[in-house]
Design a protein around this motif. Structure first.
Motif, PDB file in Angstrom:
ATOM      1  N   HIS A 143       0.852  -1.187   0.000  1.00  0.00           N
ATOM      2  CA  HIS A 143       0.000   0.000   0.000  1.00  0.00           C
ATOM      3  C   HIS A 143       0.889   1.239   0.000  1.00  0.00           C
ATOM      4  N   LEU A 144       0.643   2.139  -0.936  1.00  0.00           N
ATOM      5  CA  LEU A 144       1.427   3.363  -1.068  1.00  0.00           C
ATOM      6  C   LEU A 144       0.517   4.565  -0.874  1.00  0.00           C
ATOM      7  N   VAL A 145       0.990   5.522  -0.097  1.00  0.00           N
ATOM      8  CA  VAL A 145       0.255   6.762   0.123  1.00  0.00           C
ATOM      9  C   VAL A 145       0.994   7.891  -0.575  1.00  0.00           C
ATOM     10  N   LYS A 146       0.322   8.536  -1.518  1.00  0.00           N
ATOM     11  CA  LYS A 146       0.876   9.638  -2.312  1.00  0.00           C
ATOM     12  C   LYS A 146       2.258   9.295  -2.884  1.00  0.00           C
ATOM     13  N   PRO A 147       2.350   8.198  -3.631  1.00  0.00           N
ATOM     14  CA  PRO A 147       3.654   7.824  -4.185  1.00  0.00           C
ATOM     15  C   PRO A 147       3.993   8.631  -5.444  1.00  0.00           C
ATOM     16  N   LEU A 148       5.264   8.830  -5.657  1.00  0.00           N
ATOM     17  CA  LEU A 148       5.820   9.298  -6.929  1.00  0.00           C
ATOM     18  C   LEU A 148       6.785   8.218  -7.391  1.00  0.00           C
ATOM     19  N   VAL A 149       6.449   7.553  -8.499  1.00  0.00           N
ATOM     20  CA  VAL A 149       7.246   6.438  -9.000  1.00  0.00           C
ATOM     21  C   VAL A 149       7.730   6.782 -10.407  1.00  0.00           C
ATOM     22  N   PHE A 150       9.051   6.661 -10.636  1.00  0.00           N
ATOM     23  CA  PHE A 150       9.610   6.937 -11.955  1.00  0.00           C
ATOM     24  C   PHE A 150      10.473   5.754 -12.386  1.00  0.00           C
ATOM     25  N   LEU A 151       9.985   5.039 -13.404  1.00  0.00           N
ATOM     26  CA  LEU A 151      10.670   3.867 -13.944  1.00  0.00           C
ATOM     27  C   LEU A 151      11.320   4.237 -15.266  1.00  0.00           C
ATOM     28  N   GLN A 152      12.478   3.673 -15.521  1.00  0.00           N
ATOM     29  CA  GLN A 152      13.173   3.988 -16.773  1.00  0.00           C
ATOM     30  C   GLN A 152      13.923   2.760 -17.272  1.00  0.00           C
ATOM     31  N   ARG A 153      13.887   2.637 -18.584  1.00  0.00           N
ATOM     32  CA  ARG A 153      14.644   1.561 -19.236  1.00  0.00           C
ATOM     33  C   ARG A 153      15.683   2.188 -20.138  1.00  0.00           C
ATOM     34  N   HIS A 154      16.951   1.814 -19.932  1.00  0.00           N
ATOM     35  CA  HIS A 154      18.055   2.359 -20.728  1.00  0.00           C
ATOM     36  C   HIS A 154      18.128   1.663 -22.078  1.00  0.00           C
ATOM     37  N   ALA A 155      18.725   2.342 -23.061  1.00  0.00           N
ATOM     38  CA  ALA A 155      18.841   1.747 -24.397  1.00  0.00           C
ATOM     39  C   ALA A 155      19.643   0.450 -24.383  1.00  0.00           C
ATOM     40  N   ILE A 195       2.872   8.023 -11.562  1.00  0.00           N
ATOM     41  CA  ILE A 195       3.782   6.990 -12.064  1.00  0.00           C
ATOM     42  C   ILE A 195       4.294   7.431 -13.422  1.00  0.00           C
ATOM     43  N   GLY A 196       5.608   7.461 -13.598  1.00  0.00           N
ATOM     44  CA  GLY A 196       6.226   7.814 -14.868  1.00  0.00           C
ATOM     45  C   GLY A 196       7.041   6.655 -15.415  1.00  0.00           C
ATOM     46  N   TYR A 197       7.128   6.590 -16.735  1.00  0.00           N
ATOM     47  CA  TYR A 197       7.904   5.532 -17.383  1.00  0.00           C
ATOM     48  C   TYR A 197       8.605   6.114 -18.601  1.00  0.00           C
ATOM     49  N   GLU A 198       9.899   5.791 -18.757  1.00  0.00           N
ATOM     50  CA  GLU A 198      10.699   6.319 -19.860  1.00  0.00           C
ATOM     51  C   GLU A 198      11.466   5.176 -20.516  1.00  0.00           C
ATOM     52  N   ASP A 199      11.326   5.092 -21.848  1.00  0.00           N
ATOM     53  CA  ASP A 199      12.056   4.080 -22.625  1.00  0.00           C
ATOM     54  C   ASP A 199      12.440   4.731 -23.946  1.00  0.00           C
ATOM     55  N   THR A 200      13.609   5.340 -23.992  1.00  0.00           N
ATOM     56  CA  THR A 200      14.010   6.105 -25.177  1.00  0.00           C
ATOM     57  C   THR A 200      14.220   5.204 -26.384  1.00  0.00           C
ATOM     58  N   ALA A 201      14.675   3.978 -26.169  1.00  0.00           N
ATOM     59  CA  ALA A 201      14.916   3.081 -27.298  1.00  0.00           C
ATOM     60  C   ALA A 201      13.633   2.781 -28.044  1.00  0.00           C
ATOM     61  N   ASN A 202      12.513   2.679 -27.316  1.00  0.00           N
ATOM     62  CA  ASN A 202      11.220   2.396 -27.926  1.00  0.00           C
ATOM     63  C   ASN A 202      10.363   3.650 -28.087  1.00  0.00           C
ATOM     64  N   LYS A 203      10.964   4.821 -27.927  1.00  0.00           N
ATOM     65  CA  LYS A 203      10.283   6.104 -28.113  1.00  0.00           C
ATOM     66  C   LYS A 203       9.007   6.183 -27.280  1.00  0.00           C
ATOM     67  N   THR A 204       9.148   5.754 -26.012  1.00  0.00           N
ATOM     68  CA  THR A 204       8.000   5.727 -25.111  1.00  0.00           C
ATOM     69  C   THR A 204       8.293   6.571 -23.883  1.00  0.00           C
ATOM     70  N   SER A 205       7.359   7.447 -23.557  1.00  0.00           N
ATOM     71  CA  SER A 205       7.478   8.292 -22.375  1.00  0.00           C
ATOM     72  C   SER A 205       6.072   8.555 -21.851  1.00  0.00           C
ATOM     73  N   LEU A 206       5.773   8.045 -20.644  1.00  0.00           N
ATOM     74  CA  LEU A 206       4.413   8.104 -20.105  1.00  0.00           C
ATOM     75  C   LEU A 206       4.425   8.699 -18.703  1.00  0.00           C
ATOM     76  N   LEU A 207       3.369   9.433 -18.404  1.00  0.00           N
ATOM     77  CA  LEU A 207       3.178   9.973 -17.070  1.00  0.00           C
ATOM     78  C   LEU A 207       1.703   9.833 -16.717  1.00  0.00           C
ATOM     79  N   ALA A 208       1.432   9.114 -15.613  1.00  0.00           N
ATOM     80  CA  ALA A 208       0.056   8.827 -15.214  1.00  0.00           C
ATOM     81  C   ALA A 208      -0.201   9.365 -13.812  1.00  0.00           C
ATOM     82  N   GLU A 209      -1.315  10.047 -13.656  1.00  0.00           N
ATOM     83  CA  GLU A 209      -1.774  10.507 -12.350  1.00  0.00           C
ATOM     84  C   GLU A 209      -2.888   9.581 -11.880  1.00  0.00           C
ATOM     85  N   LEU A 210      -2.793   9.154 -10.607  1.00  0.00           N
ATOM     86  CA  LEU A 210      -3.756   8.203 -10.060  1.00  0.00           C
ATOM     87  C   LEU A 210      -4.385   8.776  -8.803  1.00  0.00           C
TER      88      LEU A 210
END
Length: 644
Positions: A108-120, A151-166
């Motif tokens: 259980h997370l309260v007010k989380p900020l999560v940033f995931l990234q995949r390197h090339a 929650i954020g997600y970054e994958d430059t190799a696949n040209k993907t960059s997402l930011l979601a508010e929950l």
């Protein structure tokens, strides 16, 4: 030995007593510093617990909670922290921890900020080994709940960059299970703009293979819109799916970004149906929709587990519009019609037809994706919306794609009360594509193929024939430009307009007479077109039209690469005409706008001869204008075989 055991027991008891005293006096906060040091040593990344740490003991799932928690990302990541949260609470599986595997339940997370990234190079911030390469060095999470967060997600190799508010929508009092999590996401997915919103159950069952997770989604990815509502079991594995799904977009082939499966190019589409996954089969069942202005119903499914996914489908259109087939064969908008009906002004006298004037489909097939899937697809159109330029009545085909070889066998059209049967094979293992086509025409009504203002020229005549071509190219146009083979067409029986034939023979007297008395039908013995095709050039073997009053014999060729016509028709009159300007007829120009003209030099010479003789004797002026005839009826069967 006894003394040693007593010493060990005393030591363990002392540790337990000290730990109990620490917990009693200080709580569990004394564990924060040792825990932070251990995490840093194991991962090379900083864990900070700036609030209270609490542990509720239990076997095998003690529960841990901590406030004001942050965990750093690797130094190469764009964001400093993988996680920050006001509070983190979870149950930990002790037996798994003893074998150095971290498994959490009910996180259980309260007010989380999560940033995931995949390197090339393949490194992932959520892997906990020092180099972020070991896929086993991750935290297994059974179920997750949260209040609100990002929650954020970054994958430059696949040209993907997402930011979601929950955010969590509280459940009505006494009904905690009905709580929902709303989400709103923006960014890019594989280079395409993405916007998504929706809601899901409050508990995210990430690894649970038995509990369906309720989900409602409305997303736009590029030009594709996805609306779904239903249940997914195991959000990490998608082990089963049961959802109502609506899709819409500009082109079905854009779905390759989402599915990884090559689909044909189409016009805009909409579809809605029932999406179900069981085991390794994903099925879109009982769907209905349209492509362009053509309706479409049926089912499709994708089965995995083999060398590549197998796409199976059975699709039916009750009323298909011809223009909607254009993108499938690589025709640009409007060019399928232009291939049959001249709609442009032509600069046809040049040696090369400019691209803007060409009518053959020229968009390349995206065959590089053909090896992403095997396919077995049935398609039928029960009726066709009538087009004045092509009286198609029905269509059916069975498509097979295996090992990058696409086959249409059979491909059947109902056309002009007759039938066209074809077998087409495109070998995408080669670049350019190696293509073969065998086409049979059976009993096509000639009158139905003529433009509306010319339907009276011929009646009751039927067309048959055979086309065999093989070539290479990545579009229909380029395949024809390099084609080899033969084209043989025969029109037999029926009648034809006498006025049309007298005009072809330039019989002025008969034209004048029929203008006064009205046109009439005469017997059409046959018409034959027999070409040898070499490297995209159709050389005339036989070109013949034989009627009661005249025979037209043609020579020349058709350049498929440049879409140029270069044919000449010569007349053989069977009846003497007292007044004629007999001259070869030249057919030039391009496919979009053929140019039909008489040989002006010949006409001028005959007219000049008539004037010269008229000076000597007015009656002699008619001599050059008399077409003496008579010709003979042609043996159509021998003409078709190219023996004359």
């Amino acid at each position: 030995m006894l003394r040693t055991l007593k010493w060990l027991a005393s030591s363990v008891l002392a540790v337990v007593i000290v730990a109990a005293l620490c917990i009693a006096l200080l709580g569990w906060n004394w564990l924060r510093a040792p825990l932070e040091r251990q995490v840093l040593a194991q991962t090379g990344r900083v864990l900070l617990i700036q609030g209270d740490l609490d542990v509720k003991l239990g076997w095998p799932w003690p529960r841990v909670s901590a406030r004001q928690v942050s965990f750093a990302n690797p130094v190469w990541a764009a964001q400093a922290h993988l996680l920050t949260a006001d509070e983190v609470a979870f149950s930990i599986h002790l037996p798994q921890l003893l074998v150095q595997r971290l498994k959490l339940s009910d996180l259980h997370l309260v007010k989380p900020l999560v940033f995931l990234q995949r390197h090339a190079d393949g490194r992932k911030t959520w892997l906990l080994d020092p180099n972020q390469h070991n896929d086993n060095a991750r935290i297994d999470i059974d179920r997750l709940t949260l209040d609100q967060g990002v929650i954020g997600y970054e994958d430059t190799a696949n040209k993907t960059s997402l930011l979601a508010e929950l955010s969590t929508v509280p459940a009505p009092a006494g009904n905690s299970r009905s709580a929902r999590v709303n989400f709103d996401a923006k960014g890019k997915f594989k280079g395409l703009p993405l916007a998504a919103k929706g809601s899901g159950d409050s508990v995210l069952a990430l690894l649970d293979d038995s509990t369906p997770y309720g989900l409602s989604l409305d997303a736009t990815i590029g030009q594709t819109r996805i609306q779904a509502q239903g249940h997914v079991t195991s959000l990490m594995k998608f082990s089963s799916v049961d959802m109502q799904l609506a899709l819409s977009g500009d082109n079905l082939n854009q779905l390759v970004v989402l599915t990884g499966i090559a689909l044909p190019a189409t016009r805009d589409y909409v579809a809605q149906g029932h999406l179900v996954r069981q085991g390794n089969t994903l099925r879109y069942d009982a769907f209905s929709g349209r492509v362009g202005s053509s309706d479409l119903v049926g089912w499709w499914q994708v089965k995995t587990g083999g060398k590549r996914p197998l796409l199976s489908a059975d699709l039916v259109s009750s009323q298909l519009t011809l223009e909607d087939l254009g993108p499938v064969i690589g025709a640009r908008t409007g060019k399928l019609q232009a291939a049959i009906k001249a709609v442009e002004t032509s600069g046809a006298s040049g040696a090369v037809t400019p691209p803007s004037k060409r009518v053959m489909p020229d968009l390349p097939f995206k065959f590089a994706n053909w090896d992403s899937v095997d396919a077995e697809v049935k398609f039928s159109a029960q009726s066709m919306r009538q087009a004045s330029y092509m009286p198609l009545e029905a269509l059916s085909t069975q498509l097979s794609l295996k090992d990058s070889v696409l086959t249409l066998n059979p491909l059947q059209f109902g056309v002009a009360s007759g039938q066209i049967n074809a077998v087409v094979r495109l070998d995408g293992r080669h670049n350019p594509i190696q293509a073969e086509a065998q086409v049979q025409l059976k009993r096509l009504a000639l009158a139905k193929l003529l433009p509306a203002d010319q339907k009276g020229i011929a009646s009751t005549s039927q067309i048959g024939g055979q086309i065999k071509l093989a070539g290479s190219g990545n579009s229909v146009g380029s395949m024809l430009a390099h084609a080899n083979g033969s084209v043989a067409l025969l029109v037999s029986g029926g009648q034809i307009s006498q006025m049309a034939m007298e005009k072809a023979g330039l019989h002025l007297w008969e034209i004048f007479r029929l203008t006064l008395t009205g046109d009439k039908q005469i017997k059409l013995h046959c018409a034959v077109a027999n070409f040898d095709v070499k490297a995209g050039d159709m050389q005339t073997n036989t070109l013949l039209l034989d009627t009661e009053v005249t025979t037209l014999l043609g020579t020349g060729h058709i350049d498929l690469a440049q879409e140029k016509l270069d044919l000449t028709l010569n007349q053989k009159t069977k009846n003497t005409s007292p007044l004629a300007l007999r001259s070869p007829i030249h057919i030039n120009g391009n496919f979009a706008q053929p140019i039909i003209r008489v040989d002006q030099t010949r006409v001028a010479a005959r007219a000049l001869g008539a004037l010269t003789l008229g000076v000597i004797n007015p009656l002699l002026a008619l001599i050059p204008l008399v077409d003496a005839g008579p010709g003979q009826d042609s043996d159509c069967a021998q003409w078709l075989q190219g023996k004359k």
